[in-house]
Design an enzyme around this catalytic site. Structure first.
Site, PDB file in Angstrom:
ATOM      1  N   THR A  44       0.836  -1.209   0.000  1.00 44.91           N
ATOM      2  CA  THR A  44       0.000   0.000   0.000  1.00 44.91           C
ATOM      3  C   THR A  44       0.870   1.258   0.000  1.00 44.91           C
ATOM      4  O   THR A  44       0.573   2.233  -0.696  1.00 44.91           O
ATOM      5  CB  THR A  44      -0.909   0.000   1.253  1.00 44.91           C
ATOM      6  OG1 THR A  44      -1.688  -1.188   1.235  1.00 44.91           O
ATOM      7  CG2 THR A  44      -1.811   1.211   1.291  1.00 44.91           C
ATOM      8  N   HIS A  47       2.122   1.918  -3.439  1.00 43.07           N
ATOM      9  CA  HIS A  47       1.109   2.608  -4.259  1.00 43.07           C
ATOM     10  C   HIS A  47       1.123   4.105  -3.948  1.00 43.07           C
ATOM     11  O   HIS A  47       1.024   4.942  -4.847  1.00 43.07           O
ATOM     12  CB  HIS A  47      -0.295   2.048  -3.991  1.00 43.07           C
ATOM     13  CG  HIS A  47      -0.515   0.678  -4.547  1.00 43.07           C
ATOM     14  ND1 HIS A  47      -0.656   0.440  -5.899  1.00 43.07           N
ATOM     15  CD2 HIS A  47      -0.624  -0.533  -3.951  1.00 43.07           C
ATOM     16  CE1 HIS A  47      -0.844  -0.870  -6.101  1.00 43.07           C
ATOM     17  NE2 HIS A  47      -0.823  -1.482  -4.927  1.00 43.07           N
ATOM     18  N   HIS A  67       1.334   2.030   8.175  1.00 43.52           N
ATOM     19  CA  HIS A  67       0.358   1.442   9.096  1.00 43.52           C
ATOM     20  C   HIS A  67       0.888   0.181   9.779  1.00 43.52           C
ATOM     21  O   HIS A  67       0.189  -0.403  10.593  1.00 43.52           O
ATOM     22  CB  HIS A  67      -0.937   1.119   8.345  1.00 43.52           C
ATOM     23  CG  HIS A  67      -0.728   0.219   7.165  1.00 43.52           C
ATOM     24  ND1 HIS A  67      -0.431   0.710   5.916  1.00 43.52           N
ATOM     25  CD2 HIS A  67      -0.714  -1.123   7.049  1.00 43.52           C
ATOM     26  CE1 HIS A  67      -0.262  -0.300   5.082  1.00 43.52           C
ATOM     27  NE2 HIS A  67      -0.413  -1.430   5.739  1.00 43.52           N
ATOM     28  N   GLU A  68       2.119  -0.239   9.449  1.00 41.04           N
ATOM     29  CA  GLU A  68       2.681  -1.443  10.072  1.00 41.04           C
ATOM     30  C   GLU A  68       3.727  -0.979  11.082  1.00 41.04           C
ATOM     31  O   GLU A  68       4.744  -0.407  10.699  1.00 41.04           O
ATOM     32  CB  GLU A  68       3.329  -2.328   8.999  1.00 41.04           C
ATOM     33  CG  GLU A  68       2.358  -2.707   7.884  1.00 41.04           C
ATOM     34  CD  GLU A  68       3.002  -3.559   6.797  1.00 41.04           C
ATOM     35  OE1 GLU A  68       4.220  -3.850   6.897  1.00 41.04           O
ATOM     36  OE2 GLU A  68       2.287  -3.941   5.858  1.00 41.04           O
ATOM     37  N   ASP A 199       4.784 -18.635  -8.308  1.00 39.63           N
ATOM     38  CA  ASP A 199       5.072 -17.269  -8.734  1.00 39.63           C
ATOM     39  C   ASP A 199       5.834 -17.391 -10.047  1.00 39.63           C
ATOM     40  O   ASP A 199       6.118 -18.510 -10.498  1.00 39.63           O
ATOM     41  CB  ASP A 199       5.913 -16.523  -7.670  1.00 39.63           C
ATOM     42  CG  ASP A 199       5.682 -15.014  -7.671  1.00 39.63           C
ATOM     43  OD1 ASP A 199       5.170 -14.488  -6.676  1.00 39.63           O
ATOM     44  OD2 ASP A 199       6.003 -14.366  -8.699  1.00 39.63           O
ATOM     45  N   LEU A 266      -7.199 -12.936  -1.413  1.00 42.42           N
ATOM     46  CA  LEU A 266      -6.671 -11.702  -0.807  1.00 42.42           C
ATOM     47  C   LEU A 266      -6.060 -10.790  -1.871  1.00 42.42           C
ATOM     48  O   LEU A 266      -6.077  -9.577  -1.752  1.00 42.42           O
ATOM     49  CB  LEU A 266      -5.632 -12.035   0.273  1.00 42.42           C
ATOM     50  CG  LEU A 266      -5.141 -10.836   1.073  1.00 42.42           C
ATOM     51  CD1 LEU A 266      -6.189 -10.387   2.096  1.00 42.42           C
ATOM     52  CD2 LEU A 266      -3.831 -11.126   1.801  1.00 42.42           C
ATOM     53  N   GLY A 267      -5.478 -11.399  -2.929  1.00 44.82           N
ATOM     54  CA  GLY A 267      -4.864 -10.617  -4.010  1.00 44.82           C
ATOM     55  C   GLY A 267      -5.898  -9.753  -4.707  1.00 44.82           C
ATOM     56  O   GLY A 267      -7.051 -10.153  -4.848  1.00 44.82           O
ATOM     57  N   ILE A 268      -5.480  -8.567  -5.118  1.00 42.94           N
ATOM     58  CA  ILE A 268      -6.408  -7.610  -5.729  1.00 42.94           C
ATOM     59  C   ILE A 268      -6.044  -7.447  -7.202  1.00 42.94           C
ATOM     60  O   ILE A 268      -4.968  -6.942  -7.524  1.00 42.94           O
ATOM     61  CB  ILE A 268      -6.346  -6.253  -5.009  1.00 42.94           C
ATOM     62  CG1 ILE A 268      -6.690  -6.452  -3.536  1.00 42.94           C
ATOM     63  CG2 ILE A 268      -7.293  -5.251  -5.655  1.00 42.94           C
ATOM     64  CD1 ILE A 268      -6.372  -5.255  -2.681  1.00 42.94           C
ATOM     65  N   VAL A 290     -11.321 -11.866   1.348  1.00 36.20           N
ATOM     66  CA  VAL A 290     -10.731 -11.621   2.669  1.00 36.20           C
ATOM     67  C   VAL A 290     -10.323 -10.158   2.757  1.00 36.20           C
ATOM     68  O   VAL A 290      -9.627  -9.652   1.874  1.00 36.20           O
ATOM     69  CB  VAL A 290      -9.496 -12.518   2.896  1.00 36.20           C
ATOM     70  CG1 VAL A 290      -8.865 -12.220   4.254  1.00 36.20           C
ATOM     71  CG2 VAL A 290      -9.873 -13.988   2.790  1.00 36.20           C
ATOM     72  N   TYR A 291     -10.748  -9.485   3.802  1.00 36.43           N
ATOM     73  CA  TYR A 291     -10.397  -8.078   3.990  1.00 36.43           C
ATOM     74  C   TYR A 291      -9.768  -7.891   5.372  1.00 36.43           C
ATOM     75  O   TYR A 291     -10.363  -8.246   6.388  1.00 36.43           O
ATOM     76  CB  TYR A 291     -11.649  -7.203   3.865  1.00 36.43           C
ATOM     77  CG  TYR A 291     -11.393  -5.739   4.138  1.00 36.43           C
ATOM     78  CD1 TYR A 291     -10.560  -4.998   3.291  1.00 36.43           C
ATOM     79  CD2 TYR A 291     -11.953  -5.105   5.232  1.00 36.43           C
ATOM     80  CE1 TYR A 291     -10.310  -3.661   3.541  1.00 36.43           C
ATOM     81  CE2 TYR A 291     -11.714  -3.762   5.482  1.00 36.43           C
ATOM     82  CZ  TYR A 291     -10.885  -3.044   4.627  1.00 36.43           C
ATOM     83  OH  TYR A 291     -10.640  -1.726   4.881  1.00 36.43           O
TER      84      TYR A 291
HETATM   85 ZN    ZN Z   1       0.205  -3.398   5.168  1.00 40.59          ZN
END
Ligand code: ZN
Length: 345
Positions: A44, A47, A67-68, A199, A266-268, A290-291
């Site tokens: 995030t 981004h 935020h971590e 991957d 979970l992947g967007i 999953v959010y």
């Molecule tokens: Zn994070």
């Protein structure tokens, strides 16, 4: 304590982040003030660094990002009775309201009014962070600050991995970013039989092999069907954890799942993504979006597992003093790093 602090801010609506002097946040009666010790850089934050269309449309400028985190409580609001100054902690970065139907049902992570620190509210890339006491998660001695700083993404991995019963199951994880890799470690920890992670980035697959007892598969040059046949699986995988947002990965997951298989997403995907729904219907597949993390059940399970031998430390590949944050973001932008942790002490 001076009333100014260092903070990493989205100070301008363009690529980058800037180290600024900002006022130390003032706390309300239900808040605590946390002296931040270590922070993790999230996708995030990349981004927001890149100032892509999502970031430009979501994040007001200026904004202290991040935020971590892990840190220590240095001030408590007058209504806060269950926390003390000096308590080491991390915390849930999703700020929720208590009045929605979901919150009143105890499903705080489904509150539609959720606001994120470092995205909608001033964040954790700073010497001090204001957080509602409700969001604080105290850290036991067994969890040091650098693990404390990656509990948010580990929580995403735990929430996704625990979406379905994994005991004795064969699990496919598509996407070997840090969260996919940590989900693999969780799946093994809770008793999955075979865990395969895919991957096309060999560096990340190699990292997966160093963090968890999993089978890394490069789908650029290996066929998944050969892999599971080689593991003596008869029909395919029982449970899929989709961590990449990549359409081909999703197609491979559906193809390689058993009849009645389950997928946690979970992947967007970057935008609308074509899906072969008839395959999903005829294979009777269950899909769950999953959010975030379940507040606070995911945190409880995650801390209990860390105290009981779950080891994800090797997912941290880079450590920098915060004054070298540009090198930290550079490592993230390379696309081959694991977690990058910044030291604010
Ligand atoms: Zn994070």
């Amino acid at each position: 304590m001076s009333n100014e602090m260092k903070a990493l801010s989205k100070a301008k609506a363009e690529v980058g982040l800037w180290m600024v002097r900002a006022p130390v946040p003032e706390i309300g009666p239900d808040d605590v003030l946390i002296r931040v010790k270590k922070t993790g850089i999230c996708g995030t934050d990349i981004h927001i660094w890149n100032w892509d269309a999502w970031a430009a449309g979501t994040v007001p400028v200026p904004m202290i990002t991040g935020h971590e985190f892990a840190g220590e409580i240095v001030e408590i609001g007058r209504n806060v009775t269950d926390l003390e100054i000096g308590q080491r902690c991390s915390g849930e970065g999703h700020l929720i309201n208590k009045t929605s139907r979901q919150s009143r049902a105890g499903k705080f992570h489904l509150d539609p009014g959720t606001r994120g620190i470092g995205v909608n509210e001033q964040g954790a890339f700073a010497e001090y962070l204001r957080l509602p006491a409700f969001n604080v998660v105290p850290l036991p001695d067994a969890i040091d600050d650098e693990i404390g700083a990656i509990l948010d993404p580990l929580g995403n991995a735990v929430h996704t991995a625990l979406s379905f019963d994994l005991i004795g199951e064969d699990v496919l994880i598509t996407g070997a970013g840090p969260i996919g890799i940590m989900a693999a470690a969780v799946a093994r920890h809770v008793g999955a039989r075979h865990v395969v992670i895919t991957d096309v980035n060999q560096d990340r697959l190699d990292l997966a092999g160093r963090v968890a007892d999993v089978t890394p598969v490069n789908v650029a040059n290996q066929d998944l069907k050969d892999v599971w046949a080689g593991l003596k699986m008869k029909q395919g995988f029982d449970v899929g954890l989709e961590m990449s947002g990549n359409q081909q990965a999703m197609d491979q997951m559906v193809e390689n799942l058993v009849m009645g298989g389950k997928i946690a997403l979970l992947g967007i995907p970057p935008g609308k993504s074509p899906v072969d729904w008839s395959r999903i219907v005829f294979k009777a597949i269950t899909i769950k979006g999953v959010y975030g993390r379940e507040i606070f059940e995911t945190w409880y399970k995650m801390i209990a597992m860390l105290e009981n031998g779950l080891d994800v430390r090797n997912v941290i590949t880079h450590r920098f003093k915060v004054d070298e944050f540009e090198a930290g973001f550079g490592a993230m932008l390379s696309g081959s790093s694991g977690k990058v942790v910044l030291d604010w002490t």
